[in-house]
Design a protein around this motif. Structure first.
Motif, PDB file in Angstrom:
ATOM      1  N   LYS A 163      20.625  59.707  24.401  1.00 26.09           N
ATOM      2  CA  LYS A 163      19.724  58.658  24.861  1.00 26.09           C
ATOM      3  C   LYS A 163      18.259  58.996  24.567  1.00 26.09           C
ATOM      4  O   LYS A 163      17.435  58.100  24.355  1.00 26.09           O
ATOM      5  N   GLY A 164      17.927  60.282  24.540  1.00 26.82           N
ATOM      6  CA  GLY A 164      16.597  60.673  24.090  1.00 26.82           C
ATOM      7  C   GLY A 164      16.403  60.310  22.631  1.00 26.82           C
ATOM      8  O   GLY A 164      15.327  59.846  22.217  1.00 26.82           O
ATOM      9  N   ALA A 165      17.451  60.489  21.838  1.00 20.22           N
ATOM     10  CA  ALA A 165      17.391  60.140  20.423  1.00 20.22           C
ATOM     11  C   ALA A 165      17.276  58.628  20.232  1.00 20.22           C
ATOM     12  O   ALA A 165      16.555  58.161  19.345  1.00 20.22           O
ATOM     13  N   VAL A 166      17.965  57.853  21.056  1.00 24.40           N
ATOM     14  CA  VAL A 166      17.855  56.392  20.961  1.00 24.40           C
ATOM     15  C   VAL A 166      16.421  55.953  21.254  1.00 24.40           C
ATOM     16  O   VAL A 166      15.888  55.051  20.598  1.00 24.40           O
ATOM     17  N   LYS A 167      15.779  56.603  22.216  1.00 24.98           N
ATOM     18  CA  LYS A 167      14.376  56.278  22.503  1.00 24.98           C
ATOM     19  C   LYS A 167      13.510  56.491  21.268  1.00 24.98           C
ATOM     20  O   LYS A 167      12.706  55.623  20.899  1.00 24.98           O
TER      21      LYS A 167
END
Length: 255
Positions: A163-167
């Motif tokens: 989810k950090g990568a999606v951000k």
């Protein structure tokens, strides 16, 4: 004038992972603002059942079952939608999974499954849709992030990483595609009552911790995500790009 800013009439919206939970609720909310909805998931039967529920409430709904982790299937699915329904004006990249276990015990194959579902799918579907939005010089993409795009919790490090990568992918998409009048933003839910969080809701110790940790003092109800989604999908957000809007009762605001 103000109401027109949030009007989604004549817009076509594709929501991935929308046969249940947050995806279904967002589809319902966008339909309520006037959008024609395309539901997506892998299970055709669940997809049709979800579509029938929305149609019974007056929504215009289509379905397209394809696996968002399969790039070829994604390309074919987007082409089929644009050919049979029309140009996709709004994309909500919602499909995702959670896997909980201590990081030292996390199998590589489960890591791959989680990353492919939570991160690769956002790239595959986002790219396939953007390639069609770019010549039209118009589009809205909403990537579903999470408070775990910012915060960690025990036993979910790979999910947090995804989810950090999606951000950051959201920001990258906004940078590359903003010049084409495409706004790409993230919607970051906090802790909401859904089918997937039912066990946590029933866990008295966890709920007590969450209520104490959340300034609003409660779990979120999924319908409380609709306003933010409609805003990010509508003309009202025409100069909002590369932003993550957290709807979390204040969780990311406090230690």
């Amino acid at each position: 004038m103000s109401a027109a800013l949030f009007d989604l009439s004549d817009r076509i919206a594709l929501i991935t992972g929308s046969s249940q939970g947050i995806g279904y609720t967002l589809a319902k909310g966008l339909a309520g603002a006037g959008a024609t909805i395309i539901l997506n998931a892998r299970n055709s039967e669940k997809l049709e059942a979800a579509a029938e529920r929305l149609r019974a409430e007056g929504a215009t709904v289509h379905t397209n079952a394809f696996d968002v982790t399969d790039q070829k299937a994604v390309t074919a699915g987007i082409e089929a939608i644009e050919t049979s329904v029309g140009p996709i004006d709004i994309l909500v990249n919602n499909a995702g999974i959670q896997r909980r276990m201590p990081l030292e015990d996390f199998p590589a194959q489960t890591w791959d499954e989680l990353m492919r579902t939570n991160l690769d799918s956002v790239f595959f579907v986002g790219q396939a849709v953007a390639r069609r939005m770019i010549p039209r010089e118009s589009g809205k993409i909403i990537n579903i992030c999470s408070v775990q795009s910012e915060l960690g919790r025990p036993s979910i490090a790979p999910y947090t990483a995804s989810k950090g990568a999606v951000k950051m992918l959201t920001k990258g998409m906004a940078i590359d595609w903003g010049k084409h009048n495409i706004q790409v933003n993230g919607l970051g839910p906090g802790y909401f009552k859904t089918e997937l969080t039912e066990a946590l809701v029933k866990d008295e110790a966890f709920t007590a911790w969450l209520v104490g940790r959340t300034p609003s003092g409660r779990w979120g109800n999924v319908e409380e995500l609709i306003g933010a989604a409609v805003f990010l999908a509508s003309p009202a957000s025409s100069f909002v790009n590369g932003h993550v809007l957290y709807v979390d009762g204040g969780v990311t605001a406090t230690l």
